[in-house]
Write a protein that holds these residues in place. Structure first.
Motif, short mmCIF file in Angstrom:
data_model
loop_
_atom_site.label_atom_id
_atom_site.label_comp_id
_atom_site.label_asym_id
_atom_site.label_seq_id
_atom_site.Cartn_x
_atom_site.Cartn_y
_atom_site.Cartn_z
N ARG B 200 0.84 -1.20 0.00
CA ARG B 200 0.00 0.00 0.00
C ARG B 200 0.88 1.25 0.00
NH1 ARG B 200 -3.98 0.35 4.18
NH2 ARG B 200 -4.33 -1.83 3.69
N ASP B 223 -3.55 -7.71 -9.36
CA ASP B 223 -4.36 -7.34 -8.21
C ASP B 223 -5.34 -6.25 -8.63
OD1 ASP B 223 -5.36 -6.36 -5.90
OD2 ASP B 223 -3.43 -5.86 -4.97
N SER B 225 -7.51 -4.48 -7.00
CA SER B 225 -7.62 -3.25 -6.23
C SER B 225 -6.47 -2.32 -6.57
CB SER B 225 -7.68 -3.56 -4.73
OG SER B 225 -6.46 -4.10 -4.32
N GLU B 226 -5.30 -2.92 -6.84
CA GLU B 226 -4.17 -2.09 -7.25
C GLU B 226 -4.48 -1.42 -8.59
OE1 GLU B 226 0.12 -3.10 -6.26
OE2 GLU B 226 0.00 -3.77 -8.35
N LYS B 229 -6.90 1.32 -8.12
CA LYS B 229 -6.35 2.44 -7.38
C LYS B 229 -5.44 3.30 -8.26
CE LYS B 229 -3.74 3.22 -3.14
NZ LYS B 229 -3.19 2.55 -1.97
N VAL B 267 -15.21 -6.68 -5.60
CA VAL B 267 -14.94 -5.27 -5.37
C VAL B 267 -16.21 -4.62 -4.83
CG1 VAL B 267 -14.31 -3.12 -6.49
CG2 VAL B 267 -13.42 -5.30 -7.32
N HIS B 271 -17.56 1.60 -4.06
CA HIS B 271 -16.29 2.33 -3.93
C HIS B 271 -15.73 2.76 -5.27
CE1 HIS B 271 -15.19 0.52 0.26
NE2 HIS B 271 -16.45 0.90 0.16
N VAL B 272 -16.25 2.17 -6.33
CA VAL B 272 -15.68 2.42 -7.65
C VAL B 272 -16.67 3.18 -8.55
CG1 VAL B 272 -14.72 1.36 -9.71
CG2 VAL B 272 -14.32 0.32 -7.47
#
Ligand SMILES: Nc1ncnc2c1ncn2[C@@H]1O[C@H](COP(=O)(O)OP(=O)(O)O)[C@@H](O)[C@H]1O
Ligand SMILES: [Mg+2]
Lengths: 659, 336, 324
Positions: B200, B223, B225-226, B229, B267, B271-272
């Motif tokens: 992170r 990944d 989420s990576e 992000k 996911v 949040h997205v």
């Protein structure tokens, strides 16, 4: 699905091998003694005679052929002069002086300084002790001659071997080309090429150096190539992604990363050179080997042991010094550089300064030049060795006969009868079938070609006799290897006690222990087998121990926590997990045993070993000796390839089964 | 398109195996191809563009061909077919020399397992690329020190790689890449080998660096989420093929197929996705005096406003009403 | 660091002044080979091959001793197998081989064909080759020394190596043997087993005597071991000229070898006094066995052994020297 077919095939394969063996035994019972292709001791085939003639041709044209005049003779000159130069420095009277330039004190000081600067203070002290002991054993000059020859040969071996190794590391094609050549160089018995070498390079240091190099270059090339290859591809890719040229990546990435492994190669090269430098005494190489050979002529066990001891000491010193040097390579980059730079300069100045002063003393004063004769414990060592050998022979006499007969009648004779007493075509067919079953098609082809070559060389029966003895010796080596290897692998104390013994077994020239073993077992095939076991077992033991140590502690812990007894831990966890190491030990044990075939010929093994020895001594048998040497190489290559294929195959099966 | 793309990849193929050209254009499945030709098509007909200043993420499961793809871009792996235009030049046509020039000055890569030189100290590792292209010692050390400061490693110049933690080692890898001041930075799963916490931290570091130096980046990861992000846009691969390409909310909101759906199923969509994805047209008679929100607001950040409003929230862009959102839409979104 | 250097220099100076002792080259005892007066210039270097058996070494040691002490030569000894030594004639590496056993093939090649070597006469030693048993056997089985009784005793000689036949231990690979043919043609119930080296043969005979273990094997004289253990020779059918012409059909004893000396052509033509010495050199089996015993059993260095023998045999030596 694959797992299914494999598990279905596995027992079938075992049955097939059993069936082949049964057919062989049956065929042997029915046809024993027929078509065994024997060849009497003095009989020759046309091939052997042809080799004799070729030999003569070379001999006759040595002084007229341009190849000799402009190539061979120059190599000889350079090598001769190099060895003589080192000898003039440390071992032989030179420059009109009755003594070498550097006396014992100077050599000791210089050796200590070098080992201190490249290694550490402990090996420096070991070096001093070792070198002084050469003098104490009464063998200063001989030891220095051996050292001179070894160092010269090592220097040339590295000069040739490292660049070739780098090349082989970079180029798959060159590697494929050079690997079989190296195999050949390492399995070809020394006796076979010693005489031809003198044909080309005459008697003297040049031939001795080349003989030594033939044996010492392969590890230099192999290990360098391996080091270059194993450089992490990630690091290489990183270099490439920054735009490094091939030369830059060799210089900045490959060589620095390979350095530590290359130093290991240097160590192996030195060890190989030392062992060959003693054997080269057969062609008048100066040094300790000569002392040993001389002692052998009068069966002077004490003198042979005394010189053998000096060789072992030299091996230990050189080994520990190069090992320390390789550790230092590692350690160097860990300590910060700035601090050490100053200390280093001081260290170098002081060490070399002291060495220079002592060297000067040894140049000038007799007491520092010639090792004092009063300080000689050689005669005690000789007497002690004589006494020990006599004691062993007297007290073991009853037991040895029983052991000899057990192995000979129980193992060796049946094996030999099966291999050498069956018709050649039966052995051929069975051999190829077994190779196919254990190693696959390629192994079978290798076996077929190899066996055909043995027939072509005219030495079928001798080869089979030698093969039988080789297999029995390898079995014994493995029995010992696994037992002692497990012990050493599990116990640090056993390791500490046995390792020096193993080192000595590996480096003590075989000629030294031949005589006592002969005394125990007489000139028999079993004696030859014992000699081979003494030589080969240390390697097998070390490899197995290494494998056992390599089993992760957590796995052993898990087994123990599940309530396994030590025996269960060994048989169910450690040995299976060290399978690769055990297989490697078997393979190496086999090769080492084969390299002793010729020595076996000196003590009653007969067959190929004797053919080679006789070829070295008798004019009209040299062609046959050459053929016998090639037969040994062929046996080596076939056995090596088949066992490796079998090993690769079990590995694959193991993986599939574990899936 | 705002400008000319930095990178324009067209119809790229990479096939491993004997006579790889044969397999180009194949439609056989992975297994069939392997059985009939013995080849593996690691990259199949992939096309995409990367815009200046963009962080372009390539994502896929392990073995889907990401590493091969990114290596094709600098020809560490030689592509089998297709075009790779870098600032308009076809990299595939570059000769040895020009390729080396490109690698030395314009492209740089960060590797999963760092690829540091263990026998060199940190400073020399960072200066390695500069050394290779022949910069003078003083100059390259100066630059290396600057970059080390940028990645927060000042004080470790004389340490050796094995004295550093994994995260610090990767900072060195990053610094080495930045030192040559490239136009395009390539990352091949740079943080996969690191602990989650460190990972992170390193992701934030990349975001910070991107903000500070504004490099164009191609970033490989497995990944999601990576990817979400970091990525301005995301390319999803499966078995060498491009499955979907789009922004984070496009990928999560409208998965192209089950593979992608599966990928994004874990996911938290809120949040997205943005309000755009759940707003609906106002129904007749609905009160249109509720609070106003931007359509690109992430749902998570709108929850409180929407739930606490007693009337539909209006989604407005440039004064125009695009739609409305009520607690019903929010709850449905979260419940799914 | 400067301090260290000073300390170092001081230390060195201390060592240098503190200890003296004889200097290299000063002490007359340190220089070798200066004992011979006058004739040194004419002789130069003599390259002697040393073949690997003690009897040879005895010849070489005495010749070297005389060459150095009486003629002032520098003698270089080279340890070489026969075959390799003969090669050395052509290259100048070897000047002389001072005990040669037959080797007609080598003679043909190097003396007749290449013309690099010449015969330098007999050594006076008689070489005997044959089958031997240890003395205890001859005492216990007196008729064993006749070959016709060998089959009667074959059972005794059975070993792990010979299967159901008696073992005939053959051995030193340096010698051609007819033993396989002999066994076959004399219809003996024996198998030839190759011991492989002189050391192996001697050990076998030693054990035989010590443990009363029956051993029969190939051996030869002169050989130093015979002065330790007087082996008894078996009488094979007598040798007649040409009975060994066809190697496969041999059925007779080995010939008596008149051991000789071979030198390189170059050396013979050089007019070196050492050549004359070698040409004149001749002695008896007993002489050789004595020197061989000094070396092998009394463990003297060859040079020592030669010096000792020379001191006791000045007359013989005088006869070898060039008359000038
Ligand atoms: N050098 C190579 N030779 C043969 N096959 C390869 C090679 N490199 C990668 N592959 C194959 O290509 C496929 C994609 O690999 P890779 O690009 O490493 O995937 P990822 O990085 O997405 O895990 C895999 O099936 C892999 O086995
Ligand atoms: Mg990858």
């Amino acid at each position: 699905m694959t797992a299914l077919t494999v598990t279905a095939r596995l027992p079938a394969r075992r049955y097939l091998i059993g069936a082949v063996l049964a057919a062989w035994v049956l065929g042997h019972a029915l046809l024993s003694g027929r078509d065994t292709l024997p060849l009497g001791g003095a009989e020759l085939t046309p091939l052997h005679e042809g080799a004799n003639e070729a030999w003569d041709t070379v001999d006759d044209n040595r002084n007229s052929n341009p190849f000799f005049l402009y190539f061979v003779n120059y190599i000889r000159l350079v090598l001769d002069e190099s060895v003589r130069f080192v000898q003039a420095l440390i071992s032989q009277p030179s420059f009109g002086r009755p003594v070498p330039l550097l006396g014992w004190l100077g050599v000791v000081a210089l050796a200590a300084a070098i080992t201190y600067l490249f290694g550490n203070i402990r090996v420096a002290l070991l070096t001093v002790a070792g070198f002084v002991s050469f003098g104490l054993l009464g063998l200063w000059a001989e030891s220095m001659d051996t050292l001179a020859l070894t160092l010269t040969a090592v220097a040339y071996s590295l000069a040739v071997g490292i660049p070739l190794g780098v090349w082989a590391g970079l180029s798959d094609r060159f590697n494929r080309f050079v690997t079989p050549v190296l195999d050949f160089m390492q399995t070809m018995p020394t006796f076979v090429y010693l005489a031809p070498l003198t044909l080309f390079f005459l008697i003297g240091p040049a031939s001795a150096t080349i003989a030594t190099m033939i044996y010492a270059i392969p590890p230099a090339i192999r290990i360098t190539a391996h080091a270059i290859r194993e450089v992490s591809p990630v690091t290489l890719e990183a270099g490439a992604s920054l735009g490094a040229t091939a030369a830059q990546s060799l210089r900045h990435v490959r060589l620095p990363l390979a350095r530590r492994t290359i130093v290991v190669g240097v160590n192996q090269t030195i060890m190989a050179a030392l062992s060959m430098a003693t054997i080269a005494a057969l062609i008048d190489a100066p040094g300790l080997g000569k002392t040993v050979l001389k002692a052998l002529q009068t069966l002077d066990i004490g003198a042979a042991f005394n010189a053998g001891l000096a060789i072992v000491i030299m091996a230990v010193v050189l080994d520990r010094a190069t090992t320390a040097a390789s550790r230092r390579v590692e350690a160097q980059r860990r300590t910060g550089r700035e601090i050490s730079a100053f200390f280093r300069r001081v260290e170098v100045t002081v060490a070399l300064g002291i060495a220079a002063v002592l060297s000067y003393l040894s140049y000038t004063y007799v007491w520092a030049a010639v090792f004092p004769a009063e300080a000689n414990i050689g005669s005690y060592v000789r007497r002690a060795a004589d006494a020990a050998s006599a004691w062993v022979q007297d007290s073991l006499a009853g037991f040895t006969d029983a052991l000899k007969n057990l192995v000979t009648y129980g193992l060796l004779n049946p094996f030999e009868s099966l291999l050498a007493g069956s018709p050649w075509w039966l052995v051929f067919a069975a051999g190829v079938a077994i190779a196919a079953l254990v190693g696959g098609v390629r192994a079978a082809i290798t076996a077929a070609v190899g066996l055909a070559a043995l027939i072509g060389l005219g030495l079928w029966q001798d080869s089979m006799v030698t093969l039988a003895a080789t297999l029995v010796a390898t079995l014994l080596v493995m029995a010992l290897g696994v037992a002692a290897g497990v012990w050493i692998g599990r116990s640090d104390r056993a390791d500490a006690v046995l390792r020096p013994v193993l080192d000595a077994g590996q480096t003590m020239p075989a000629f030294v222990y031949l005589v006592p073993i002969l005394g125990l077992f007489g000139p028999t095939r079993f004696t030859a087998i014992i000699a081979a076991v003494v030589f080969a077992a240390p390697v097998a033991i070390k490899l197995v121990a290494e494998g056992i140590r390599g089993v992760p502690a957590t796995t052993v812990e898990a087994a123990r926590s599940a309530g396994s007894s030590p025996w269960q831990v060994i048989t169910k966890v450690q040995l299976p997990m060290a399978r690769g190491a055990v297989a490697l030990a078997a393979n190496q044990g086999l090769i080492y045993v084969l390299s002793m075939v010729v020595v076996g010929g000196l003590v009653g093994a007969g067959a190929l070993g004797y053919d080679v020895v006789a070829g070295f001594s008798q004019h009209q048998l040299r062609g046959k000796g050459l053929a016998a040497g090639l037969a040994i190489v062929v046996l080596g290559i076939v056995l090596d390839r088949v066992t490796r294929a079998a090993q690769a195959r079990t590995d694959r099966l193991g993986v599939i089964k574990e899936d | 398109m705002r400008d000319q793309p930095v990178l324009d990849v067209r119809g790229l193929w990479k096939v491993f195996g004997p006579r790889p050209e044969r397999a180009v254009g194949t439609t056989l499945s992975r297994q069939e191809l392997k059985e009939t030709t013995g080849c593996v098509a690691a990259v199949r007909d992939v096309s995409f563009t990367v815009r200046p200043g963009e962080v372009f993420v390539v994502m896929g499961l392990s073995g889907s061909g990401k590493s091969t793809l990114v290596r094709c871009l600098t020809r560490l792996v030689e592509p089998t077919s297709g075009e790779i235009l870098f600032d308009g030049d076809d990299i595939r046509r570059a000769d040895e020399r020009r390729l080396r020039e490109l690698r030395r000055h314009r492209l740089a890569m960060v590797f999963q397992h760092f690829g540091l030189l263990p026998h060199r100290c940190v400073l020399d590792n960072v200066a390695f690329g500069l050394e290779i292209r022949g910069s003078a010692r003083a100059e390259r050390y100066k630059r290396a020190r600057e970059v080390l400061e940028l990645v927060g490693l000042t004080g470790f110049e004389n340490s050796y790689p094995d004295q550093l933690s994994g995260g610090m080692q990767q900072r060195v890898g990053l610094a080495r890449a930045l030192a040559v001041d490239p136009d395009l930075l390539l990352f091949d799963e740079p943080f996969s080998a690191l602990d989650p916490l460190i990972r992170r931290e390193m992701q934030n570091e990349v975001i910070r660096l991107h903000r500070e130096v504004g490099k164009t980046m191609v970033f490989i990861t497995h990944d999601l989420s990576e990817a979400l992000k970091l990525g301005d846009r995301i390319l999803i691969m499966r078995d060498g093929e491009l499955v979907q390409m789009g922004t984070a909310d496009e990928v999560v909101g409208a998965p192209a197929d089950d593979y992608v759906r599966d990928f994004v199923s874990d996911v938290p969509r809120s949040h997205v996705l943005t309000l755009r994805w759940i707003m609906r047209d106002a129904m007749e008679g609905e009160p249109l005096d509720g609070p106003e929100l931007d359509p690109d607001l992430v749902i998570r950040d709108a929850v409180r406003v929407v739930l606490s409003a007693d009337r539909p929230v209006r989604v407005v862009r440039d004064g125009a009403l695009l739609g409305v959102v009520t607690s019903a839409e929010i709850l449905e979104m979260i419940a799914r | 660091m400067a301090i260290r250097r000073i300390a170092l220099v001081a230390g060195a100076a201390l060592i240098l002044t503190g200890c003296g002792g004889a200097k290299v080259g000063e002490a007359p005892s340190a220089a070798p080979g200066t004992g011979a007066a006058g004739s040194g210039a004419a002789c130069g270097t003599l390259n002697l091959a040393i073949n690997p058996w003690v009897g040879y070494e005895a010849n070489a040691a005495v010749i070297a001793h005389v060459a150095e002490k009486n003629l002032g030569c520098t003698v270089v000894k080279k340890d070489l197998k026969e075959e390799v030594a003969w090669q050395g004639f052509g290259t100048g590496e070897v000047d002389a081989v001072v005990e040669n056993w037959g080797h007609d093939d080598l003679k043909k090649k190097y003396i007749e064909e290449q013309k690099t070597a010449v015969d330098a006469g007999l050594t006076g030693n008689k070489g005997v080759i044959g089958w031997y048993v240890a003395p205890w056997m001859a005492a216990k089985y007196p008729d064993i020394t006749d070959w016709q009784n060998l089959n009667k005793y074959a059972e005794l000689f059975k070993t792990s190596e010979s299967g159901d036949k008696g073992q005939l231990l053959d051995g030193d690979p340096s010698f051609v043997t007819n033993d396989e043919a002999l066994v076959k043609n004399l219809k003996l119930d024996y198998k030839v087993v190759y011991a492989g080296s002189e050391a192996a043969l001697i050990t076998a005979f030693r054990q035989s005597e010590k443990e009363q273990k029956p051993v029969i094997g190939y051996f030869y004289e002169p050989q130093w071991f015979l002065s330790e253990l007087k082996l008894v020779k078996i009488n094979l059918p007598a040798y007649t000229d040409g009975c060994d012409a066809d190697a496969a059909k041999v059925a007779c004893d080995y010939p008596l070898y008149e051991l000789d000396k071979i030198v390189s052509k170059r050396f013979a033509d050089s007019g070196s006094p050492a050549y004359t010495l070698i040409k004149n050199f001749t002695w008896t089996n007993d002489d050789q066995n004595l020197v061989a015993k000094y070396i092998s059993e009394d463990k003297m260095a060859p040079a020592e052994a030669a010096a000792k023998w020379a001191a006791d045999n000045e007359a013989k030596i005088k006869a070898w020297l060039p008359t000038s």
